[in-house]
Design an enzyme around this catalytic site. Structure first.
Site, short mmCIF file in Angstrom:
data_model
loop_
_atom_site.label_atom_id
_atom_site.label_comp_id
_atom_site.label_asym_id
_atom_site.label_seq_id
_atom_site.Cartn_x
_atom_site.Cartn_y
_atom_site.Cartn_z
N ASP A 1 21.39 12.62 5.58
CA ASP A 1 20.52 12.02 6.59
C ASP A 1 19.57 10.98 6.01
OD1 ASP A 1 21.61 13.25 8.76
OD2 ASP A 1 20.10 14.83 8.92
N SER B 1 18.87 26.00 8.23
CA SER B 1 18.62 24.59 8.47
C SER B 1 19.51 24.17 9.64
CB SER B 1 18.96 23.76 7.22
OG SER B 1 18.79 22.39 7.47
#
Length: 409
Positions: free
Chosen positions: A127, A179
């Site tokens: 990301d 996560s």
């Protein structure tokens, strides 16, 4: 980076563990700078609840909560579905959400006169690349702050300790500290027991799955549905016209109830490591399946094969954060051309995690029952195949003759 010049920072804010502690951390480490939080609504639903109050209480001067769901679906999801792009089986749910969020982040940062943009991505993940490549595409000189590359925190457990020390409320505990990334397309799970590839995902454990149920807990009777497409774009579900976004939301409900779209993979990350993730993509799985089913009768062989080949490149570009590149734009132009006749209806049967073909129709269908039949027909002259095989096999025949001649010497 000279921290003294950083007076105003725009933060990509989700209210999750990472970004929850970044607001006070920025103020502590960047001269009590102003922090403006920006949350891109890409369909993460309940995760937006209480976001404004939390951001302001933890030190943000203001927060933007931007609804970008229509842009997300129409400009990112649908082009990727039309391309048939999958990265090692992964339907790119996080990958194509980051550019649309980052683009809005840059727009707000420029409008606010910010000195830097900040994100909560770790140095181990993909990301960080996706966010920063988009920032470079729209604000090439903008400073970027990535706390995970600077602070002394080494784990999610230490993040929780920091949050507790600063009285920052969290929706997770050490036991539920997966996560996760959620949007209208998917939900990802990483970490904890999933880090051991020998552990089976806890699909039947209450609270693990959020968009789906385990196939074992799905109904004992099948669910039928129909999808209509026009030029590769979904336009109706069960004969009811609706937007692509509405179709995805409905398919999530139907698919999730039938245990559709669970994926457990070890993927090759851009940063070099392998990482395991469990993904819930109920509606997306149905949409990909239906679109591919319709393409099977609407695309000619050469176009279909080349499109499959290029879909890998398309998926890699999306996965690697290279959405705003000339190559991705060129591939999308190719895909749009291939989709001109991908119009028709698909019928599917859903049953305990399985998608079963139940019928496909198109006025542009290249399938001819008259030609393909095993019964008697006047359309196809089987005698023509002899000459075709002789010409098609001529290189093989000549090579064999040359090989035989040289063996005699």
């Amino acid at each position: 980076m000279n921290k003294s010049y950083i007076k105003k920072v725009v933060l990509a804010y989700s209210g999750g563990l990472d970004t929850s502690i970044i607001i006070p951390w920025l103020k502590e480490n960047y001269n009590n700078c102003e922090v403006i939080a920006v949350s891109g609504n890409v369909g993460q639903a309940d995760e937006l609840e209480g976001l404004e109050e939390k951001a302001l209480k933890t030190g943000a001067s203001k927060i933007y909560i931007e609804d970008i769901t229509n842009e997300f679906v129409d400009d990112f999801i649908i082009p990727t579905v039309k391309a048939g792009a999958l990265y090692e089986g992964y339907m790119l749910g996080t990958s194509f959400a980051r550019p649309v969020i980052a683009k809005r982040l840059v727009e707000i940062a420029l409008a606010e006169g910010a000195d830097a943009i900040c994100h909560g991505c770790t140095g181990k993940g993909n990301d960080q690349v996706r966010f920063e490549l988009t920032v470079k595409a729209f604000a090439p000189d903008m400073k970027i702050i990535a706390p995970w590359r600077e602070w002394s925190i080494k784990s999610r457990e230490e993040e929780i300790e920091y949050a507790e020390a600063h009285n920052i409320p969290l929706k997770i505990t050490r036991e539920t500290n997966y996560s996760k990334d959620k949007n209208l397309w998917h939900l990802s799970h990483e970490g904890l027991d999933l880090e051991d590839t020998g552990n089976e995902p806890q699909y039947e454990k209450e609270g693990f799955l959020e968009m789906s149920v385990s196939p074992l807990q799905a109904p004992d009777t099948p669910t039928y549905l129909t999808l209509d497409f026009e030029a590769g774009v979904p336009v109706a579900l069960n004969d009811e016209k609706m937007s692509a976004k509405e179709i995805i939301f409905k398919l999530n409900e139907i698919g999730g109830a039938n245990g559709i779209g669970l994926l457990d993979i070890v993927e090759n990350r851009l940063v070099g490591m392998k990482c395991r993730g469990v993904y819930e993509t109920p509606g997306g799985t149905i949409l990909y399946f239906a679109h591919n089913y319709l393409e099977s009768i609407c695309l000619d062989k050469m176009t279909s094969h080349k499109k499959q080949e290029l879909s890998i490149t398309f998926a890699e570009l999306v996965y690697n954060g290279q959405w705003y590149t000339p190559l991705r734009e060129a591939l999308s132009a190719f895909v749009d051309k291939t989709q001109e006749n991908v119009t028709g209806k698909v019928k599917l049967k859903l049953y305990k995690g399985n998608i079963i073909k139940a019928g496909v129709w198109s006025t542009y269908s290249l399938y001819s029952e008259k030609i393909a039949t095993f019964g008697e027909d006047n359309e196809y002259n089987q005698a023509d195949s002899a000459g075709f095989i002789n010409l098609f096999g001529l290189p093989i025949q000549v090579q064999a003759q040359v090989n035989a001649k040289n063996k005699k010497k």
